[in-house]
Design a protein around this motif. Structure first.
Motif, mmCIF file in Angstrom:
data_model
loop_
_atom_site.group_PDB
_atom_site.id
_atom_site.type_symbol
_atom_site.label_atom_id
_atom_site.label_comp_id
_atom_site.label_asym_id
_atom_site.label_seq_id
_atom_site.Cartn_x
_atom_site.Cartn_y
_atom_site.Cartn_z
ATOM 1 N N GLU A 210 -14.044 -18.388 -5.001
ATOM 2 C CA GLU A 210 -13.437 -19.664 -5.366
ATOM 3 C C GLU A 210 -11.975 -19.691 -4.912
ATOM 4 N N GLU A 211 -11.282 -20.784 -5.204
ATOM 5 C CA GLU A 211 -9.911 -20.977 -4.727
ATOM 6 C C GLU A 211 -8.942 -20.107 -5.521
ATOM 7 N N GLN A 212 -8.888 -18.836 -5.139
ATOM 8 C CA GLN A 212 -8.014 -17.879 -5.814
ATOM 9 C C GLN A 212 -7.835 -16.651 -4.925
ATOM 10 N N PHE A 213 -6.781 -15.886 -5.177
ATOM 11 C CA PHE A 213 -6.616 -14.593 -4.532
ATOM 12 C C PHE A 213 -7.270 -13.546 -5.432
ATOM 13 N N ILE A 214 -8.154 -12.757 -4.859
ATOM 14 C CA ILE A 214 -8.853 -11.720 -5.612
ATOM 15 C C ILE A 214 -8.015 -10.441 -5.578
ATOM 16 N N GLU A 215 -7.834 -9.837 -6.733
ATOM 17 C CA GLU A 215 -6.994 -8.640 -6.819
ATOM 18 C C GLU A 215 -7.805 -7.385 -6.496
ATOM 19 N N HIS A 216 -7.352 -6.228 -6.973
ATOM 20 C CA HIS A 216 -7.961 -4.963 -6.591
ATOM 21 C C HIS A 216 -8.981 -4.492 -7.621
ATOM 22 N N GLY A 217 -9.926 -3.715 -7.160
ATOM 23 C CA GLY A 217 -11.011 -3.162 -7.950
ATOM 24 C C GLY A 217 -12.065 -2.672 -6.980
ATOM 25 N N THR A 218 -13.136 -2.077 -7.475
ATOM 26 C CA THR A 218 -14.198 -1.684 -6.556
ATOM 27 C C THR A 218 -14.881 -2.934 -6.019
ATOM 28 N N VAL A 219 -15.550 -2.803 -4.892
ATOM 29 C CA VAL A 219 -16.258 -3.953 -4.318
ATOM 30 C C VAL A 219 -17.285 -4.490 -5.312
ATOM 31 N N GLU A 220 -17.972 -3.574 -5.991
ATOM 32 C CA GLU A 220 -18.989 -3.999 -6.966
ATOM 33 C C GLU A 220 -18.356 -4.791 -8.116
ATOM 34 N N GLU A 221 -17.213 -4.329 -8.606
ATOM 35 C CA GLU A 221 -16.527 -5.047 -9.691
ATOM 36 C C GLU A 221 -16.072 -6.427 -9.235
ATOM 37 N N LEU A 222 -15.555 -6.494 -8.030
ATOM 38 C CA LEU A 222 -15.046 -7.773 -7.530
ATOM 39 C C LEU A 222 -16.179 -8.739 -7.227
ATOM 40 N N GLN A 223 -17.307 -8.234 -6.760
ATOM 41 C CA GLN A 223 -18.465 -9.105 -6.549
ATOM 42 C C GLN A 223 -18.946 -9.693 -7.875
ATOM 43 N N GLN A 224 -18.868 -8.924 -8.940
ATOM 44 C CA GLN A 224 -19.234 -9.448 -10.258
ATOM 45 C C GLN A 224 -18.276 -10.555 -10.682
ATOM 46 N N ILE A 225 -16.984 -10.365 -10.401
ATOM 47 C CA ILE A 225 -15.984 -11.366 -10.786
ATOM 48 C C ILE A 225 -16.239 -12.699 -10.085
ATOM 49 N N VAL A 226 -16.598 -12.653 -8.808
ATOM 50 C CA VAL A 226 -16.809 -13.903 -8.066
ATOM 51 C C VAL A 226 -18.257 -14.376 -8.125
ATOM 52 N N GLN B 217 -6.937 0.320 -9.521
ATOM 53 C CA GLN B 217 -8.148 0.106 -10.298
ATOM 54 C C GLN B 217 -8.150 -1.295 -10.898
ATOM 55 N N LEU B 218 -9.335 -1.803 -11.191
ATOM 56 C CA LEU B 218 -9.463 -3.134 -11.771
ATOM 57 C C LEU B 218 -8.612 -3.240 -13.035
ATOM 58 N N GLY B 219 -7.709 -4.211 -13.067
ATOM 59 C CA GLY B 219 -6.832 -4.401 -14.210
ATOM 60 C C GLY B 219 -5.624 -3.492 -14.223
ATOM 61 N N GLY B 220 -5.544 -2.557 -13.280
ATOM 62 C CA GLY B 220 -4.414 -1.632 -13.221
ATOM 63 C C GLY B 220 -3.331 -2.134 -12.285
ATOM 64 N N ILE B 221 -2.359 -1.272 -12.016
ATOM 65 C CA ILE B 221 -1.271 -1.679 -11.139
ATOM 66 C C ILE B 221 -1.745 -1.689 -9.688
ATOM 67 N N SER B 222 -1.068 -2.457 -8.873
ATOM 68 C CA SER B 222 -1.431 -2.602 -7.470
ATOM 69 C C SER B 222 -0.993 -1.386 -6.667
ATOM 70 N N GLY B 223 -1.709 -1.121 -5.584
ATOM 71 C CA GLY B 223 -1.324 -0.043 -4.695
ATOM 72 C C GLY B 223 -0.150 -0.393 -3.802
ATOM 73 N N PHE B 224 0.302 -1.639 -3.849
ATOM 74 C CA PHE B 224 1.405 -2.110 -3.019
ATOM 75 C C PHE B 224 2.456 -2.776 -3.910
ATOM 76 N N PRO B 225 3.688 -2.924 -3.432
ATOM 77 C CA PRO B 225 4.678 -3.676 -4.200
ATOM 78 C C PRO B 225 4.182 -5.086 -4.475
ATOM 79 N N LYS B 226 4.466 -5.581 -5.674
ATOM 80 C CA LYS B 226 3.921 -6.875 -6.099
ATOM 81 C C LYS B 226 4.920 -7.554 -7.024
ATOM 82 N N ARG B 227 5.386 -8.708 -6.625
ATOM 83 C CA ARG B 227 6.457 -9.381 -7.356
ATOM 84 C C ARG B 227 6.097 -9.681 -8.811
#
Length: 592
Positions: free
Chosen positions: A561-577, A96-106
């Motif tokens: 923009e020049e960044q890696f976008i993290e996890h969240g719903t598509v709608e949430e991520l579209q708002q971020i960018v 979820q947006l702002g939550g932990i990743s679904g994959f291992p993450k350093r």
């Protein structure tokens, strides 16, 4: 009574290692039930993590993590690992947006030694860590890679095994063999591993031993005492070691064991019965993957030269429909994107119409083959790139936002992004009629917008854009399905007569004729794409203005923009960018 009383005493693997062995069985039961309860309501990847509960506990119990380095490949199986390494209370925020990743993450935990969102990287990473330990004189440090039987069939895993066998590195590879990845595993290696399970002679004289590994197994991956005993033995051995573990994907939930494909990532389900929750009733627009899947079957019924290829994603790409109808003309090559691309090229040289369906983010793994084996030789492979753009909760490793940029610089490659389901059907129809160059067709994850999408086929003119609406003040150029957000933004402003909207359709070749018309008519031009701005469609338009000396027009590019976008719903991520309808409406309003 608290059903997770024992699990809640574990806030760190050090707590686990203080627990008597006889309690580990109960801990496994609670951990499995906890994963089921959370994923039932929050969604995520289920089956893979349920299958390695005992293995996860055994690894953290025997080895001194995080000082001993543990790498999970691909990461779908790491939920139990996350819960036991200090993230139990945050696990409900998984993906979820702002939550932990679904994959291992350093950056998330010292216990996540390597980020693994794509498969088959664990052996290379763990071997690199082991060789670094040798270099630093850390002779007692352990390095463990847990890899599935589908992932180990990848070329990268073979390369790492070849190196590791002569490395003298203190490396333990654990093969989690459940005969399935997202779909059932395929290939000769899978058959070989199946035979090892029943033929003890094969187990004693196998390909792993031939590569200089200390091979042991296969053993039952759900038998905790047996696992613990074998890991203790291997802990004392030096050099490259290989433990073959047999597990059941979805272990502990009957439906997940019986329907392993669907319960890989089942969505919401009843935690007690395991039954999937009913979907909303009523007709829904199709998923883009199903538009591809049904359309290729429809085309193949009339064109006997059509074949389909996918690297291990027949269900996710919906090539499964062709596999059911024309099994001799549809190929799952396993987790082998490089092979898939060159295999497709080889078939296409013999006059076949080859549709190679690869997730956008996975095509990154076959970039050299795309350039050297396809585009350079002008071999007309038809690439269908599913999951393009922002894909949601799978996050940074899975967003298909780089494709427009990394494809655009390749000569001889046609690049098309359909605006809707009808466009996808028609470009597939057009491509199989015969092209002189390869084509990349990129489309998003999720559903389209049209119920009436199975319209008669219509040929698309290569390199021609399309005007969607007229306006007298601003021109907006979009590419792909993000056009729908642009149309909504224009509606929000009630600016239909002020804002012209164009669907570029083709990033290569560009419709230069229409672009000249736009730049001669408008002073303000917006470009909108669901991909990275560096090198993407906006860059292409800016280069066009420079090349043809359109010095007085203002070009505003919207995208990632020049960044890696993290996890969240598509709608949430579209708002971020800033490519959701409301954000775009605010941008347009500044110039009205």
């Amino acid at each position: 009574m608290n059903p997770y009383a024992l699990l809640e005493t574990i806030n760190d693997p050090a707590d686990l290692r203080n627990m008597p062995e006889e309690q580990l069985g109960e801990l496994a039961k609670q951990l499995r039930e906890y994963i089921i309860e959370i994923v039932a309501t929050k969604e995520g990847h289920l089956g893979a993590s349920l299958g390695v509960v005992e293995l996860t506990i055994a690894l953290h119990y025997i080895f001194n993590t995080p000082d001993d380095l543990l790498v999970w490949d691909v990461g779908h199986q790491a939920y139990g690992h996350k819960i036991l390494t200090g993230r139990r209370e945050q696990f409900h925020t998984n993906r979820q947006l702002g939550g932990i990743s679904g994959f291992p993450k350093r950056t998330e935990s010292v216990f996540d030694t390597f980020g693994t969102g794509h498969s088959s990287t664990s052996i290379s990473a763990a071997l690199g860590m082991a060789m670094a330990s040798n270099f630093k004189g850390e002779k007692e440090k352990h390095h463990i890679a847990v890899i599935g039987d589908a992932s180990i069939a990848s070329g990268m895993a073979f390369e790492a095994l070849n190196h590791a066998g002569v490395s003298q590195a203190n490396l333990l590879i654990i093969l989690n063999d459940n005969a399935i990845g997202i779909d059932p595993s395929v290939g000769a290696l899978k058959e070989y591993l199946t035979n090892i399970k029943v033929d003890r002679k094969l187990a004693k004289n196998n390909i792993i031993r031939a590569l200089n590994f200390d091979y042991s197994g296969p053993i039952d991956g759900h038998n905790l005492p047996r696992l613990l005993k074998e890991l203790k033995r291997l802990q004392k051995k030096k050099g490259p070691k290989f433990l073959h573990v047999i597990t059941t994907k979805g272990k502990g939930l009957r439906q997940a064991e019986q329907d392993q494909v669907r319960y890989h990532a089942p969505g919401k389900f009843d935690k007690n019965s395991g039954e999937l929750l009913p979907k909303p009733k009523g007709d829904l627009p199709p998923k883009y993957q199903d538009v591809f899947g049904h359309t290729i079957v429809e085309l193949a019924e009339k064109n006997a030269n059509i074949v389909g290829i996918t690297p291990a994603m027949p269900t996710g790409s919906s090539l499964k429909y062709m596999m059911e109808k024309f099994p001799e003309r549809a190929f799952d090559v396993g987790i082998a994107e490089q092979h898939a691309v060159t295999f497709a090229a080889g078939m296409a040289t013999q006059g076949l119409n080859v549709f190679c369906n690869i997730y956008s983010t996975f095509l990154q793994r076959a970039y050299d083959q795309l350039i050297h084996d396809v585009a350079l030789q002008r071999i007309p492979v038809i690439f269908c790139l599913d999951r393009a753009g922002l894909v949601g909760q799978d996050g940074a490793t899975h967003h298909g936002v780089f494709d427009l940029a990394f494809l655009r610089c390749i000569p001889n490659l046609i690049i098309f992004a359909p605006r809707d389901e009808v466009d996808l059907r028609n470009i597939m129809y057009t491509a199989q009629l015969g092209l002189s160059d390869p084509i990349a067709i990129r489309y998003p994850r999720g559903r389209g917008k049209n119920l009436d999408w199975k319209k008669p086929f219509s040929q698309i003119t290569i390199g021609k854009a399309k005007q969607l609406s007229k306006g007298n003040k601003i021109a907006v150029i979009s590419i792909g399905t993000i056009a729908e957000n642009v149309s909504q933004a224009i509606s929000i402003l009630s600016a239909e007569k002020q804002i012209a909207h164009y669907d570029l359709r083709f990033l290569a070749p560009l419709d230069s004729e229409l672009l000249h018309e736009i730049f001669k008519q408008y002073q303000i031009i917006f470009t909108v794409e669901d991909g990275v701005l560096n090198g993407g469609m906006g860059s292409a338009i800016s280069e066009f203005t420079t090349k043809y000396n359109y010095n007085y027009q203002k070009v505003v590019s919207l995208g990632v923009e020049e960044q890696f976008i993290e996890h969240g719903t598509v709608e949430e991520l579209q708002q971020i960018v800033g490519i959701d309808p409301k954000s775009m409406a605010k941008q347009f309003e500044r110039f009205l």
